[in-house]
Write a protein that holds these residues in place. Sequence first.
Motif, PDB file in Angstrom:
ATOM      1  N   LEU A  29       2.524  28.052-109.417  1.00 53.00           N
ATOM      2  CA  LEU A  29       2.072  28.308-108.056  1.00 53.00           C
ATOM      3  C   LEU A  29       0.637  27.831-107.894  1.00 53.00           C
ATOM      4  O   LEU A  29      -0.148  27.860-108.854  1.00 53.00           O
ATOM      5  CB  LEU A  29       2.150  29.804-107.726  1.00 53.00           C
ATOM      6  N   ASP A  30       0.296  27.431-106.660  1.00 52.23           N
ATOM      7  CA  ASP A  30      -1.106  27.123-106.389  1.00 52.23           C
ATOM      8  C   ASP A  30      -1.829  28.389-105.980  1.00 52.23           C
ATOM      9  O   ASP A  30      -1.254  29.492-106.006  1.00 52.23           O
ATOM     10  CB  ASP A  30      -1.220  26.014-105.337  1.00 52.23           C
ATOM     11  N   SER A  31      -3.061  28.263-105.579  1.00 55.94           N
ATOM     12  CA  SER A  31      -3.850  29.459-105.238  1.00 55.94           C
ATOM     13  C   SER A  31      -3.306  30.174-104.013  1.00 55.94           C
ATOM     14  O   SER A  31      -3.630  31.338-103.772  1.00 55.94           O
ATOM     15  CB  SER A  31      -5.317  29.077-105.011  1.00 55.94           C
ATOM     16  N   GLY A  32      -2.474  29.501-103.205  1.00 52.91           N
ATOM     17  CA  GLY A  32      -1.864  30.138-102.045  1.00 52.91           C
ATOM     18  C   GLY A  32      -0.475  30.655-102.335  1.00 52.91           C
ATOM     19  O   GLY A  32       0.279  30.956-101.399  1.00 52.91           O
TER      20      GLY A  32
ATOM     21  N   ARG B 254      -4.620  38.778-109.602  1.00 56.52           N
ATOM     22  CA  ARG B 254      -4.715  37.709-110.590  1.00 56.52           C
ATOM     23  C   ARG B 254      -4.643  38.256-112.025  1.00 56.52           C
ATOM     24  O   ARG B 254      -5.450  37.934-112.894  1.00 56.52           O
ATOM     25  CB  ARG B 254      -6.009  36.912-110.401  1.00 56.52           C
ATOM     26  N   GLU B 255      -3.629  39.106-112.250  1.00 59.77           N
ATOM     27  CA  GLU B 255      -3.442  39.763-113.550  1.00 59.77           C
ATOM     28  C   GLU B 255      -2.281  39.126-114.304  1.00 59.77           C
ATOM     29  O   GLU B 255      -1.293  38.675-113.701  1.00 59.77           O
ATOM     30  CB  GLU B 255      -3.127  41.257-113.365  1.00 59.77           C
ATOM     31  N   ASN B 256      -2.419  39.104-115.619  1.00 58.95           N
ATOM     32  CA  ASN B 256      -1.284  38.700-116.454  1.00 58.95           C
ATOM     33  C   ASN B 256      -0.163  39.718-116.307  1.00 58.95           C
ATOM     34  O   ASN B 256      -0.419  40.916-116.124  1.00 58.95           O
ATOM     35  CB  ASN B 256      -1.691  38.640-117.927  1.00 58.95           C
ATOM     36  N   PHE B 257       1.054  39.268-116.367  1.00 64.39           N
ATOM     37  CA  PHE B 257       2.188  40.197-116.399  1.00 64.39           C
ATOM     38  C   PHE B 257       3.266  39.614-117.300  1.00 64.39           C
ATOM     39  O   PHE B 257       3.384  38.391-117.447  1.00 64.39           O
ATOM     40  CB  PHE B 257       2.735  40.484-114.994  1.00 64.39           C
TER      41      PHE B 257
ATOM     42  N   ALA C 215      -6.841  28.802-109.978  1.00 65.66           N
ATOM     43  CA  ALA C 215      -6.086  27.675-109.432  1.00 65.66           C
ATOM     44  C   ALA C 215      -4.621  27.996-109.219  1.00 65.66           C
ATOM     45  O   ALA C 215      -3.824  27.107-108.918  1.00 65.66           O
ATOM     46  CB  ALA C 215      -6.220  26.468-110.361  1.00 65.66           C
ATOM     47  N   GLY C 216      -4.203  29.261-109.400  1.00 61.33           N
ATOM     48  CA  GLY C 216      -2.810  29.619-109.184  1.00 61.33           C
ATOM     49  C   GLY C 216      -2.220  30.383-110.368  1.00 61.33           C
ATOM     50  O   GLY C 216      -2.937  31.051-111.129  1.00 61.33           O
ATOM     51  N   PHE C 217      -0.890  30.288-110.506  1.00 64.30           N
ATOM     52  CA  PHE C 217      -0.179  31.000-111.565  1.00 64.30           C
ATOM     53  C   PHE C 217       0.809  30.075-112.240  1.00 64.30           C
ATOM     54  O   PHE C 217       1.350  29.148-111.625  1.00 64.30           O
ATOM     55  CB  PHE C 217       0.592  32.194-110.984  1.00 64.30           C
TER      56      PHE C 217
END
Length: 771
Positions: free
Chosen positions: A228-231, A285-288, A319-321
């Motif tokens: 994913l991007d930042s949006g 913006r957390e790891n899961f 910059a995203g996920f």
Amino acid sequence: MCTRTVLGLRNPRNTDWLRLHGPQYVLLGQRASTRLAFNIAGIAFITAVFGSVLPWYMLSAWGLGIAAISLYIFRLENAFANTGTTGFSREEQLTHTAAAAIKGVLWAVPAALFLGSAGPASHGIAWAYVAAMMLATSATRYSAPMPSIAFVGIAGLGWAAGLAVHGSLALALVAVLSTALTTLGAIESAKAAYAERLAQLGMMEKSEVVSLLLREYEDSAADWLFQLDSGRRLQKVSPRLAFALGRDRAEIEGRSFLELISGPAWETGQFPKSLHDLADKFKERENFSNLTVEVSIGGERRWWELSGTPIIDESGNYAGFRGVGSDVTAQRESSEKIAYLARYDTLTALPNRLMLHETLGDALKYAEKWRSRCALLMLDLDRFKAVNDSLGHMIGDRMLAQVAQRLTSIMTENEICGRLGGDEFGIVIRDASDKTRIESVARAVIETLSAPYHIENHVLYVGASVGSAIGPRDGRTVEELMRNADLSLYRAKDIGGGEHCRYEPSLHANVEERRQLEFALRSALAKEELVLNYQPVVDANSEAIVSFEALVRWTSEEHGFVSPGKFIPLAEDTRLIVPIGKWVMQQACTEAARNWPEHIKVNVNVSPEQLVEPDFVTTVVQALSSSGLAPQRLEIEVTESIFLRDADVAGRALEQCIALGCSVALDDFGTGYSSLGYLRKLRFSTIKVDRTFVQGASQHSAESIAIIRAVVAMADSLGMSTTAEGVETPEEAAMIRNMGCTKIQGFHFGRPMNAADAIALFPAHERRRIA
């Protein structure tokens, strides 16, 4: 942690001995040179201390011995290091331990032979070096405790003995304490090394599992990557992800990921909680990892398992996920089904024992916290076994399903009903502060379950018995409350069923009495505490004796006379009735053959438990052959209950007895279930009319009189005789005679009596002839 396992004397659990102890012995090579140098230096030190007082050849011989064994151990330990774990064995461990023990003996030699030639000062100096040797051995051989303990124990105790013999008692005590502490230190160090090695093995196993999982993941066609991007828009869509979303790659590139997996919820705003959780992870913006999310794909609800991590560019900006996902719908549905099966009964759809256990535990905690009360009702169906045995398990299962529906219909939000197993159910009343609620629920259960059941053209009747216990008054734990409710249920069934009994502490005494009676009954035959009494059966017209019914009586050494009403049901429940019945059969046949006229029969009662035994007919044959009694003189009495359990087996056994020449009587006729149907299954010689009908007829009960007349008429038409039981007065005897019964039995003609009294009833000429 077991010390024997740590020392290598016993195989460890969950792993093999070599894998655990082999690497420990390989480590010995790391300090082998140090230990060798310490021993050579010790030779020089001891020589310096005792050289002025001992001959050179004695010191030289001792020194050569120390040097030789030290070099041998040095080579052995280096060989361990060079060979590795695969070449190590238990035999090498024992060899190494034996060598260390020999070295310990040699280091104890100075204490035995040298100390007598030197003064106390030399004693202390020499012991100081030996103690240092012991400590060094324990410290450097922590991974191999057996050789360390062998060396330290022998050398230390040898020096303690030598010092004591040569007058240095204080030093001797120090030597004993030093030896003990050094040995304990060696064991504790070994335990630490053992635990560390176990942890290493565990990490190795986990590493192997992780590697296996990674390989499986790489080979799996079910997982896919997402970016994913930042949006939160999809980037670089993979074919697998497009397939999972049911869309073309071009169609979903740059689309909102959350919108694509939300389905109609994107418009309504009613998102599942798991989607909210995923959106929060993106927002923060957390790891899961392994986050299970409910998604909607093509209008179908599915479950995905997602793992992701934020993308940080070279400038340190978000910059995203990027992550990985897989469809776990099948696993989720399977786990939900497993979770359901773990807590619900499949036949009735009611909560099972586990869920009732948990619910009762919660109710108890609530009651204790708020000083209120909860309750547990345990209920059991009366006569269900008869339905199950006679009509089959399919009918029985359908009845249980109807029982569950009826119970559910009378439950409120305050109660939960579940199936404990078989035909036993439980009801938890969460709040039982209203004392009348328990009784009203119990009454409702009994009334509801006693109504007729219509199953496959059968109209069936069963009842219910209920036992209750109140928490925390009657039990502070789930187990205690269930046990006490079960005792109450047992009491309700014991008094005839269809009743509700509350728990009382005295119920424990009843159970204990039953346990003691059972224990005593098990040895009653061996102790010769059982005897037979005989009650005469007479011809209704001539009043001449035609037979005797054999009745077993028990006078216990501990409990005195025990009523048959108590010990016969106990014997049937514990299957002790089988050996007791075999003894009764043998004794009764023997008595009749030896002491009675040839025209007098003996009636022997047989339990259903005996009839289903494979060797029942053999038992009858043995009793007849060993006693010499003619088969025509034995009449076997059974009740209708024989047809409620393994009817075919019981029927075949009785048919074989009839083929031998024995006759069969149906006892307690009219008190069981579907009595008339049984008369077609076997060629009964006699129908015994139960005493309740005789007593009812004597009190002019029209129903009882009609039943007796109907039974007599039916028996006459089938060529059977009838015996009326429980006749106690001349008027009752005359009434029964006028109704057409062919035989009479009761206190009016004789109570149960011992064998001698029974013989005395025969005419004198008969007694002389038998004698």
